[in-house]
Design a protein around this motif. Structure first.
Motif, short mmCIF file in Angstrom:
data_model
loop_
_atom_site.label_atom_id
_atom_site.label_comp_id
_atom_site.label_asym_id
_atom_site.label_seq_id
_atom_site.Cartn_x
_atom_site.Cartn_y
_atom_site.Cartn_z
N ARG A 52 56.49 0.46 -21.42
CA ARG A 52 57.07 0.22 -20.08
C ARG A 52 56.31 -0.91 -19.39
NH1 ARG A 52 60.47 2.27 -16.36
NH2 ARG A 52 59.79 2.43 -14.18
N ALA A 53 54.99 -0.96 -19.57
CA ALA A 53 54.20 -2.03 -18.98
C ALA A 53 54.59 -3.38 -19.60
CB ALA A 53 52.71 -1.76 -19.19
N LYS A 54 54.82 -3.41 -20.91
CA LYS A 54 55.25 -4.65 -21.59
C LYS A 54 56.59 -5.12 -21.03
CE LYS A 54 54.99 -4.83 -26.04
NZ LYS A 54 55.08 -4.40 -27.47
N GLU A 55 57.46 -4.17 -20.79
CA GLU A 55 58.78 -4.50 -20.24
C GLU A 55 58.63 -5.12 -18.85
OE1 GLU A 55 62.21 -1.70 -18.41
OE2 GLU A 55 61.85 -1.38 -20.56
N ALA A 56 57.79 -4.51 -18.01
CA ALA A 56 57.57 -5.03 -16.66
C ALA A 56 56.92 -6.41 -16.70
CB ALA A 56 56.70 -4.05 -15.86
N LEU A 57 55.97 -6.61 -17.61
CA LEU A 57 55.29 -7.90 -17.72
C LEU A 57 56.27 -8.99 -18.14
CD1 LEU A 57 52.76 -9.65 -17.74
CD2 LEU A 57 52.34 -8.90 -20.10
N LEU A 58 57.15 -8.69 -19.07
CA LEU A 58 58.14 -9.66 -19.53
C LEU A 58 59.02 -10.12 -18.37
CD1 LEU A 58 59.38 -11.17 -21.92
CD2 LEU A 58 60.92 -9.21 -22.24
N LEU A 59 59.45 -9.17 -17.55
CA LEU A 59 60.29 -9.51 -16.40
C LEU A 59 59.49 -10.28 -15.35
CD1 LEU A 59 62.25 -6.15 -16.03
CD2 LEU A 59 63.14 -8.32 -16.89
N ALA A 60 58.21 -9.94 -15.19
CA ALA A 60 57.39 -10.58 -14.17
C ALA A 60 57.09 -12.04 -14.50
CB ALA A 60 56.09 -9.81 -13.99
N SER B 296 59.96 -6.93 -6.06
CA SER B 296 61.08 -6.09 -6.51
C SER B 296 60.68 -5.30 -7.75
CB SER B 296 62.30 -6.94 -6.81
OG SER B 296 62.75 -7.60 -5.65
N LEU B 297 59.89 -5.93 -8.63
CA LEU B 297 59.43 -5.22 -9.83
C LEU B 297 58.42 -4.13 -9.48
CD1 LEU B 297 59.00 -8.28 -12.24
CD2 LEU B 297 60.84 -6.58 -12.22
N SER C 144 56.26 0.27 -10.40
CA SER C 144 54.90 0.73 -10.10
C SER C 144 54.84 2.20 -9.69
CB SER C 144 54.27 -0.12 -8.99
OG SER C 144 52.91 0.25 -8.80
N GLU C 145 53.78 2.87 -10.17
CA GLU C 145 53.54 4.27 -9.85
C GLU C 145 52.35 4.46 -8.91
OE1 GLU C 145 54.91 6.72 -13.69
OE2 GLU C 145 53.46 5.12 -14.16
N ASP C 146 51.95 3.37 -8.28
CA ASP C 146 50.92 3.43 -7.24
C ASP C 146 51.63 3.32 -5.90
OD1 ASP C 146 48.67 3.33 -5.67
OD2 ASP C 146 47.83 1.51 -6.55
N ASN C 147 51.20 4.14 -4.93
CA ASN C 147 51.86 4.06 -3.62
C ASN C 147 51.35 2.90 -2.78
OD1 ASN C 147 49.35 5.02 -3.02
ND2 ASN C 147 50.02 6.92 -2.04
#
Length: 363
Positions: free
Chosen positions: A222-230, A239-240, A245-248
């Protein structure tokens, strides 16, 4: 990942002495379950009936404790209401915690007065006059019920202020020559945003439970997916954050030594607008975007904080050596009977504020 500052009202009244207290160990350390080498603490009922403790030849009586305790109690109630005292942590009530804090604070002030004597530090005539004026002002603010239940006299208040002022003066004397040069890089404050994919959960008691290998692998994907989009140039990082993100908390401003080591190292190596790769910390997988590599105002403030911390360290070293030579006696029976005053006519909370009117910048 970082605690917020406490309430301004409470900070205002205790901030100056807190600078000293944070630099030193609790004098009655074993009373809190923290014995130390060289510590000689004697629990005894052989003291006077109104004497809470004695350190060498200097003692503390119940009225002195009550001024500090009642001031703190009423400051909390002004902000949070009386229901705050229903709070407890690990079986220790907030009232018990405040009592121990007050005991430590006064014991440290008394100890600093002994240290002042050994260093031949004294209040001058101007400071003594300020003490008298402050004591008169505070005592005149008390109503009859407060005077009776606190058990104070004008002499009690004058003694408390004199000891407080001398404690500040000996602290200032010890750290007067400490003024290190702090570089911009050492004090640099940066601002980043991040996406966090956690690698742990929590159980019913709030304890962290690390993911299984398979769950950790899924988090990494999931982190790889987010990094690719970022990093594809087509997606807004904020927006990402909302999506992944799971940090508040999305944005952090911090200096060196304040965050998880791997997170901090990656963040400080980024230029403005740059995005990191996947960074692993104890919390999980991060993708970090640098917003600002240098904040002049916050960096200057951090320089002052670093200098103050170094002053506390130097002071603490000298204080610890001195305090280990002292004999301390705590009257357990009297101390156990000390408690909050619950009376609608007892609202005094200005003890420290009055002091700061006469000693606005210390001695």
């Amino acid at each position: 990942m970082k605690d917020k500052a406490g309430n301004k009202k409470i900070r205002k009244s205790i901030c100056r002495m807190a600078a000293v207290c944070m630099a030193v160990m609790t004098v009655f350390s074993s009373a809190c379950g923290k014995g130390g080498s060289g510590t000689r603490v004697v629990f005894t009922t052989g003291l006077a009936s109104d004497e809470v403790f004695r350190i060498e030849n200097i003692s503390c009586k119940v009225p002195e404790i009550m001024v500090y305790l009642t001031t703190t109690q009423n400051q909390y109630e002004e902000v949070y209401g009386e229901e705050i005292w229903q709070t407890s942590l690990d079986g220790v009530t907030l009232e018990e915690n405040v009592k121990e804090t007050v005991l430590a604070k006064i014991a440290q002030i008394k100890t600093l007065n002994l240290l002042a004597e050994s260093m031949q530090v004294e209040l001058d005539e101007t400071e003594e006059e300020k003490v008298k004026l402050a004591a008169e002002a505070y005592f005149s603010s008390l109503n009859e019920t407060e005077i009776e239940l606190l058990g104070v006299t004008p002499e009690t208040i004058e003694q408390l202020y004199a000891e407080y002022a001398l404690a500040e003066k000996v602290y200032a004397h010890i750290i007067k020559d400490i003024n290190p040069e702090i570089s911009d890089d050492e004090a640099r404050i940066i601002t980043v945003q991040h996406i966090l994919i956690k690698t742990y959960t929590t159980d019913g008691s709030g304890r962290k439970v690390q993911y299984t290998d398979s769950a950790r692998a899924a988090a990494y994907e999931r982190a790889k997916e987010a990094l690719l989009l970022a990093t594809d140039g087509e997606n807004d990082f904020e927006s990402l954050i909302t999506q992944y993100s799971e940090d508040n908390i999305a944005t952090y401003s911090f200096g060196k030594g304040e965050m998880d080591a791997s997170f901090e190292e990656a963040a400080f190596n980024l230029g403005a607008g740059e995005i990191s790769g996947i960074v692993e910390s104890e919390f999980g997988y991060h993708i970090i975007k640098c917003i600002n590599t240098f904040n002049r105002e916050e960096t200057d403030q951090n320089k002052l904080a670093i200098i103050e911390e170094r002053k506390k360290e130097v002071f603490g070293e000298e204080y610890d050596v001195f305090v280990d030579t002292l004999t301390r006696k705590l009257n357990e029976n009297v101390w156990e009977e000390v408690s909050f005053i619950h009376d609608e006519n007892v609202k005094t909370s200005e003890f420290f504020d009055v002091y700061m009117e006469y000693f606005p910048e210390g001695n």
